[in-house]
Design a protein around this motif. Sequence first.
Motif, PDB file in Angstrom:
ATOM      1  N   LEU A 155       0.833  -1.195   0.000  1.00 53.11           N
ATOM      2  CA  LEU A 155       0.000   0.000   0.000  1.00 53.11           C
ATOM      3  C   LEU A 155       0.867   1.242   0.000  1.00 53.11           C
ATOM      4  O   LEU A 155       1.966   1.245   0.568  1.00 53.11           O
ATOM      5  CB  LEU A 155      -0.930   0.031   1.220  1.00 53.11           C
ATOM      6  N   ASP A 156       0.366   2.273  -0.611  1.00 56.81           N
ATOM      7  CA  ASP A 156       1.033   3.567  -0.603  1.00 56.81           C
ATOM      8  C   ASP A 156       1.106   4.086   0.837  1.00 56.81           C
ATOM      9  O   ASP A 156       0.134   3.959   1.589  1.00 56.81           O
ATOM     10  CB  ASP A 156       0.245   4.547  -1.478  1.00 56.81           C
ATOM     11  N   PRO A 157       2.243   4.640   1.255  1.00 58.51           N
ATOM     12  CA  PRO A 157       2.340   5.184   2.621  1.00 58.51           C
ATOM     13  C   PRO A 157       1.267   6.212   2.941  1.00 58.51           C
ATOM     14  O   PRO A 157       0.839   6.333   4.096  1.00 58.51           O
ATOM     15  CB  PRO A 157       3.738   5.811   2.653  1.00 58.51           C
ATOM     16  N   ARG A 158       0.807   6.960   1.948  1.00 58.43           N
ATOM     17  CA  ARG A 158      -0.271   7.919   2.189  1.00 58.43           C
ATOM     18  C   ARG A 158      -1.575   7.194   2.525  1.00 58.43           C
ATOM     19  O   ARG A 158      -2.353   7.656   3.374  1.00 58.43           O
ATOM     20  CB  ARG A 158      -0.456   8.804   0.957  1.00 58.43           C
TER      21      ARG A 158
ATOM     22  N   GLY B 189      -2.996   2.792  -6.015  1.00 55.48           N
ATOM     23  CA  GLY B 189      -3.596   1.891  -6.984  1.00 55.48           C
ATOM     24  C   GLY B 189      -4.965   1.419  -6.534  1.00 55.48           C
ATOM     25  O   GLY B 189      -5.586   1.971  -5.614  1.00 55.48           O
ATOM     26  N   ALA B 190      -5.438   0.359  -7.176  1.00 50.33           N
ATOM     27  CA  ALA B 190      -6.764  -0.174  -6.859  1.00 50.33           C
ATOM     28  C   ALA B 190      -6.833  -0.687  -5.430  1.00 50.33           C
ATOM     29  O   ALA B 190      -7.847  -0.505  -4.741  1.00 50.33           O
ATOM     30  CB  ALA B 190      -7.110  -1.290  -7.851  1.00 50.33           C
ATOM     31  N   ALA B 191      -5.755  -1.333  -4.971  1.00 50.76           N
ATOM     32  CA  ALA B 191      -5.746  -1.856  -3.603  1.00 50.76           C
ATOM     33  C   ALA B 191      -5.840  -0.724  -2.583  1.00 50.76           C
ATOM     34  O   ALA B 191      -6.553  -0.841  -1.577  1.00 50.76           O
ATOM     35  CB  ALA B 191      -4.477  -2.682  -3.368  1.00 50.76           C
ATOM     36  N   ASP B 192      -5.128   0.367  -2.837  1.00 51.32           N
ATOM     37  CA  ASP B 192      -5.173   1.508  -1.920  1.00 51.32           C
ATOM     38  C   ASP B 192      -6.582   2.086  -1.820  1.00 51.32           C
ATOM     39  O   ASP B 192      -7.105   2.286  -0.717  1.00 51.32           O
ATOM     40  CB  ASP B 192      -4.203   2.596  -2.388  1.00 51.32           C
TER      41      ASP B 192
END
Length: 241
Positions: A12-15, A215-218
Amino acid sequence: MSGKRHKKGLWLDPRAKRFLILMCVLSSMFAPSLAYQFFLVMLIAILGAFFGKWKYVIKAVCFYAVICALTVWIMAEMTGTLRTMFIAFLGLFHKVYACGILAGIVLTTTKVNEFLSAMNRVHAPKKLVIPMAVMLRYIPTIQEDWRYIKDAMRMRDVSPSLAGFLAHPGMTVECIYVPLLMAASKAADDLSVASVTRGIENPNPRTCLVQIKCGAADWGVMAVAVAYLIFELCVRGGVIS
């Protein structure tokens, strides 16, 4: 520069992770009952399983299940001042436990370079970013030192457990906690110097080998977090009975 991620499990993106922590704090704050707190912990455990943290989340859920059972028993069986004291303590524990589990997952799955690049994307102030970046490396370093100290002291029959502390408090403090405090102080200095050496204060935009983007997961995970918070607010407001 961009590159591929070679790590197993979810990324996941840190944001997005910061947003999840915020949603977790709000969800824990507005949880209508103990059942909703437990379900929140289960959602975090599922997220941790996708990250590959199976042992961590299984231990966390089992421990929390015991605490929930203890809470229910105290509310049903105890009375008077003792009941009030335990309920106040356990109430605070339930509010912070889910956040603590999620924070542990975030700390162990976020690299410093990814975090710095993500914070640079949102133009976060350096006064906030630098201490958090050092913290991401500080906690794992202290955990590693703690394991080394425990292994070394077991050879001298000094246990870091509560029973060992009660049996030999002076020896436990001298052989375990004093070396740990000294290692913690030295690690803080070393990490600060290493961060400055690597150009953490450089005002220019950072580069990262990993693509930092949502992305989609985030978006999916953030949508689930927002939906659960809205569901709790509706339950508290009586919209859903």
